[in-house]
Design a protein around this motif. Structure first.
Motif, PDB file in Angstrom:
ATOM      1  N   SER A  68       0.827  -1.207   0.000  1.00  0.00           N
ATOM      2  CA  SER A  68       0.000   0.000   0.000  1.00  0.00           C
ATOM      3  C   SER A  68       0.860   1.256   0.000  1.00  0.00           C
ATOM      4  O   SER A  68       0.477   2.287  -0.541  1.00  0.00           O
ATOM      5  CB  SER A  68      -0.926  -0.001   1.223  1.00  0.00           C
ATOM      6  N   THR A  69       2.044   1.173   0.593  1.00  0.00           N
ATOM      7  CA  THR A  69       2.955   2.316   0.587  1.00  0.00           C
ATOM      8  C   THR A  69       3.598   2.512  -0.776  1.00  0.00           C
ATOM      9  O   THR A  69       3.758   3.648  -1.243  1.00  0.00           O
ATOM     10  CB  THR A  69       4.067   2.118   1.641  1.00  0.00           C
ATOM     11  N   ALA A  70       3.963   1.424  -1.427  1.00  0.00           N
ATOM     12  CA  ALA A  70       4.586   1.472  -2.753  1.00  0.00           C
ATOM     13  C   ALA A  70       3.808   0.566  -3.695  1.00  0.00           C
ATOM     14  O   ALA A  70       4.218  -0.572  -3.964  1.00  0.00           O
ATOM     15  CB  ALA A  70       6.045   1.040  -2.665  1.00  0.00           C
ATOM     16  N   PRO A  71       2.657   1.049  -4.198  1.00  0.00           N
ATOM     17  CA  PRO A  71       1.836   0.196  -5.059  1.00  0.00           C
ATOM     18  C   PRO A  71       2.444  -0.060  -6.428  1.00  0.00           C
ATOM     19  O   PRO A  71       2.054  -1.014  -7.105  1.00  0.00           O
ATOM     20  CB  PRO A  71       0.525   0.989  -5.181  1.00  0.00           C
ATOM     21  N   ASN A  72       3.396   0.782  -6.827  1.00  0.00           N
ATOM     22  CA  ASN A  72       4.042   0.585  -8.125  1.00  0.00           C
ATOM     23  C   ASN A  72       5.259  -0.322  -7.980  1.00  0.00           C
ATOM     24  O   ASN A  72       5.836  -0.463  -6.899  1.00  0.00           O
ATOM     25  CB  ASN A  72       4.470   1.932  -8.716  1.00  0.00           C
ATOM     26  N   THR A  73       5.656  -0.911  -9.081  1.00  0.00           N
ATOM     27  CA  THR A  73       6.771  -1.849  -9.062  1.00  0.00           C
ATOM     28  C   THR A  73       8.087  -1.132  -8.781  1.00  0.00           C
ATOM     29  O   THR A  73       8.343  -0.060  -9.316  1.00  0.00           O
ATOM     30  CB  THR A  73       6.873  -2.574 -10.419  1.00  0.00           C
ATOM     31  N   ALA A  74       8.904  -1.734  -7.948  1.00  0.00           N
ATOM     32  CA  ALA A  74      10.237  -1.184  -7.696  1.00  0.00           C
ATOM     33  C   ALA A  74      11.094  -1.338  -8.943  1.00  0.00           C
ATOM     34  O   ALA A  74      11.011  -2.335  -9.668  1.00  0.00           O
ATOM     35  CB  ALA A  74      10.882  -1.897  -6.514  1.00  0.00           C
ATOM     36  N   GLN A  75      11.914  -0.350  -9.209  1.00  0.00           N
ATOM     37  CA  GLN A  75      12.749  -0.365 -10.403  1.00  0.00           C
ATOM     38  C   GLN A  75      13.897  -1.364 -10.258  1.00  0.00           C
ATOM     39  O   GLN A  75      14.401  -1.593  -9.157  1.00  0.00           O
ATOM     40  CB  GLN A  75      13.310   1.033 -10.657  1.00  0.00           C
ATOM     41  N   PRO A  76      14.332  -1.962 -11.378  1.00  0.00           N
ATOM     42  CA  PRO A  76      15.510  -2.851 -11.330  1.00  0.00           C
ATOM     43  C   PRO A  76      16.737  -2.061 -10.889  1.00  0.00           C
ATOM     44  O   PRO A  76      16.782  -0.833 -10.974  1.00  0.00           O
ATOM     45  CB  PRO A  76      15.643  -3.337 -12.779  1.00  0.00           C
ATOM     46  N   PHE A  77      17.752  -2.784 -10.457  1.00  0.00           N
ATOM     47  CA  PHE A  77      18.957  -2.130  -9.954  1.00  0.00           C
ATOM     48  C   PHE A  77      19.793  -1.542 -11.084  1.00  0.00           C
ATOM     49  O   PHE A  77      20.076  -2.221 -12.076  1.00  0.00           O
ATOM     50  CB  PHE A  77      19.796  -3.126  -9.151  1.00  0.00           C
ATOM     51  N   ASN A  78      20.161  -0.270 -10.929  1.00  0.00           N
ATOM     52  CA  ASN A  78      21.119   0.357 -11.822  1.00  0.00           C
ATOM     53  C   ASN A  78      22.550  -0.010 -11.441  1.00  0.00           C
ATOM     54  O   ASN A  78      23.429  -0.075 -12.288  1.00  0.00           O
ATOM     55  CB  ASN A  78      20.980   1.887 -11.788  1.00  0.00           C
ATOM     56  N   ARG A  79      22.755  -0.199 -10.131  1.00  0.00           N
ATOM     57  CA  ARG A  79      24.087  -0.536  -9.631  1.00  0.00           C
ATOM     58  C   ARG A  79      23.951  -1.734  -8.700  1.00  0.00           C
ATOM     59  O   ARG A  79      23.254  -1.673  -7.703  1.00  0.00           O
ATOM     60  CB  ARG A  79      24.708   0.655  -8.875  1.00  0.00           C
ATOM     61  N   THR A  80      24.622  -2.813  -9.035  1.00  0.00           N
ATOM     62  CA  THR A  80      24.622  -3.991  -8.167  1.00  0.00           C
ATOM     63  C   THR A  80      25.877  -4.804  -8.427  1.00  0.00           C
ATOM     64  O   THR A  80      26.374  -4.856  -9.561  1.00  0.00           O
ATOM     65  CB  THR A  80      23.378  -4.866  -8.385  1.00  0.00           C
ATOM     66  N   ALA A  81      26.413  -5.399  -7.365  1.00  0.00           N
ATOM     67  CA  ALA A  81      27.567  -6.292  -7.492  1.00  0.00           C
ATOM     68  C   ALA A  81      27.136  -7.730  -7.717  1.00  0.00           C
ATOM     69  O   ALA A  81      27.968  -8.592  -7.971  1.00  0.00           O
ATOM     70  CB  ALA A  81      28.434  -6.210  -6.231  1.00  0.00           C
ATOM     71  N   THR A  82      25.838  -8.012  -7.618  1.00  0.00           N
ATOM     72  CA  THR A  82      25.344  -9.376  -7.769  1.00  0.00           C
ATOM     73  C   THR A  82      25.357  -9.782  -9.228  1.00  0.00           C
ATOM     74  O   THR A  82      24.921  -9.032 -10.096  1.00  0.00           O
ATOM     75  CB  THR A  82      23.921  -9.494  -7.207  1.00  0.00           C
ATOM     76  N   GLN A  83      25.850 -10.968  -9.494  1.00  0.00           N
ATOM     77  CA  GLN A  83      25.838 -11.544 -10.833  1.00  0.00           C
ATOM     78  C   GLN A  83      24.750 -12.604 -10.905  1.00  0.00           C
ATOM     79  O   GLN A  83      24.532 -13.331  -9.939  1.00  0.00           O
ATOM     80  CB  GLN A  83      27.193 -12.175 -11.159  1.00  0.00           C
ATOM     81  N   PRO A  84      24.024 -12.711 -12.022  1.00  0.00           N
ATOM     82  CA  PRO A  84      22.988 -13.735 -12.141  1.00  0.00           C
ATOM     83  C   PRO A  84      23.541 -15.123 -11.836  1.00  0.00           C
ATOM     84  O   PRO A  84      24.616 -15.490 -12.308  1.00  0.00           O
ATOM     85  CB  PRO A  84      22.556 -13.627 -13.611  1.00  0.00           C
ATOM     86  N   GLY A  85      22.811 -15.848 -10.995  1.00  0.00           N
ATOM     87  CA  GLY A  85      23.220 -17.210 -10.671  1.00  0.00           C
ATOM     88  C   GLY A  85      24.145 -17.305  -9.483  1.00  0.00           C
ATOM     89  O   GLY A  85      24.582 -18.389  -9.141  1.00  0.00           O
ATOM     90  N   SER A  86      24.441 -16.144  -8.829  1.00  0.00           N
ATOM     91  CA  SER A  86      25.308 -16.202  -7.643  1.00  0.00           C
ATOM     92  C   SER A  86      24.556 -15.598  -6.476  1.00  0.00           C
ATOM     93  O   SER A  86      24.665 -14.421  -6.219  1.00  0.00           O
ATOM     94  CB  SER A  86      26.610 -15.444  -7.888  1.00  0.00           C
ATOM     95  N   PRO A  87      23.720 -16.383  -5.762  1.00  0.00           N
ATOM     96  CA  PRO A  87      22.894 -15.847  -4.700  1.00  0.00           C
ATOM     97  C   PRO A  87      23.711 -15.250  -3.580  1.00  0.00           C
ATOM     98  O   PRO A  87      24.723 -15.797  -3.164  1.00  0.00           O
ATOM     99  CB  PRO A  87      22.098 -17.074  -4.208  1.00  0.00           C
ATOM    100  N   GLY A  88      23.253 -14.094  -3.101  1.00  0.00           N
ATOM    101  CA  GLY A  88      23.859 -13.482  -1.937  1.00  0.00           C
ATOM    102  C   GLY A  88      25.140 -12.736  -2.219  1.00  0.00           C
ATOM    103  O   GLY A  88      25.799 -12.264  -1.301  1.00  0.00           O
TER     104      GLY A  88
END
Length: 313
Positions: free
Chosen positions: A56-76
């Motif tokens: 209810s506070t954020a009814p719209n979808t959160a935007q994807p990350f512009n900056r992240t150190a996470t690589q697909p397939g490497s959880p955490g």
């Protein structure tokens, strides 16, 4: 271990650092305003690439990350507790990569040239050689990483939103829950405290304090934004941060690490001042409202710290 093996290990470490740095340096470096620069930054463990449920506070979808150190397939990856850099047995490999990220040296590294101190690389031929070396190392790192850590992407969707809304404390309510991790009153108090303290530390350019409030990955982004402000001879002053409404989007556990994504609508006074004269160069001194999704993480039984900020559409 002979010299050749050590050199090979060093090349592997440098290659991974470069592969992480290249996607980051293409992101616009100018700070928008407030902590996080008004962009989506950080990591949400294995859920980094799945949007948190709306609330209810954020009814719209959160935007994807512009900056992240996470690589697909490497959880955490890039977070405290279950983070890649904290895995046992990483030795020089993990220490070198963590040092580059935690100290915020990416900007220094690429701002002065990868091999700026080596004579002969100032020529056009040297520039071509630098590009060739970077491309080779990045491709080598990606190939090696896929072979060693090949796995399916560990994406997880959020649970179904609860139909009922329950109020809590100073503006927090319960959006969608996620068993088995239970978020209680003390947790919400910690989230609200971190909102104010993180904004205050950023406003004061207190990097040492930020290191106690956020993951090394987030601190590296904050440091880069502060450096950008210094290069523009301005300082971002934030005051009057007040939570207006908030609710839980999802909470979950990965191994010994807890995560909670919380939608927060808050007000603050956000201005840019000339670093020398203190004159206001941006902002009107009036409170403005911001809605963001903040993700917090903690080792089981430990204290919450900030691991991601996402803007809302």
């Amino acid at each position: 271990m002979n010299f050749r093996q050590r050199a090979f290990g060093l090349v592997q470490a440098l290659a991974l650092v470069l592969s992480l740095a290249m996607p980051l340096v293409v992101v616009a470096s100018s700070a928008d305003a407030r902590v996080g620069g008004g962009v989506s930054s950080g990591s949400r463990g294995s859920r980094t690439f799945s949007a948190p449920p709306s609330t209810s506070t954020a009814p719209n979808t959160a935007q994807p990350f512009n900056r992240t150190a996470t690589q697909p397939g490497s959880p955490g990856f890039g977070t405290q507790g279950g983070g890649f850099f904290n895995r046992p047995g990483m030795g020089l490999f993990g220490g070198l990569a963590a040092g580059f990220l935690g100290a915020g040296l990416f900007g220094m590294l690429f701002g002065h040239g990868l091999f700026g101190g080596i004579g002969g690389f100032s020529s056009i031929l040297g520039l071509i050689l630098q590009i060739a070396v970077i491309v080779f190392l990045v491709r080598f790192a990606m190939s090696w990483w896929q072979r060693r850590h090949e796995m399916g992407a560990a994406y997880a969707g959020g649970p179904s939103p609860l139909s009922a809304q329950a109020s809590y404390g100073s503006g927090f309510g319960f959006g969608s829950g996620s068993a088995p991790l239970q978020i209680v009153g003390a947790d919400y108090e910690a989230f609200e405290r971190l909102l104010g303290e993180t904004q205050a530390a950023y406003s004061n350019e207190d990097v040492a304090r930020l290191r106690t409030l956020a993951t090394p990955e987030m601190v590296s982004y904050f440091t880069r934004d502060l450096d950008e402000n210094r290069s523009r001879n301005i300082v971002n002053k934030v005051s009057g941060t007040k939570l207006l409404q908030g609710d839980l989007a999802e909470a979950w556990r990965e191994g010994d690490t807890d995560y909670a994504s919380v939608a927060m609508r808050y007000s603050l006074v956000d201005t840019f001042l000339d670093r020398g004269t203190g004159r206001v160069v941006e902002g009107n001194g009036q409170p403005e409202e911001v809605t963001e999704v903040w993700t917090f993480t903690r080792p089981r039984g430990g204290n919450w710290i900030l691991s991601a900020i996402q803007q809302t559409s």
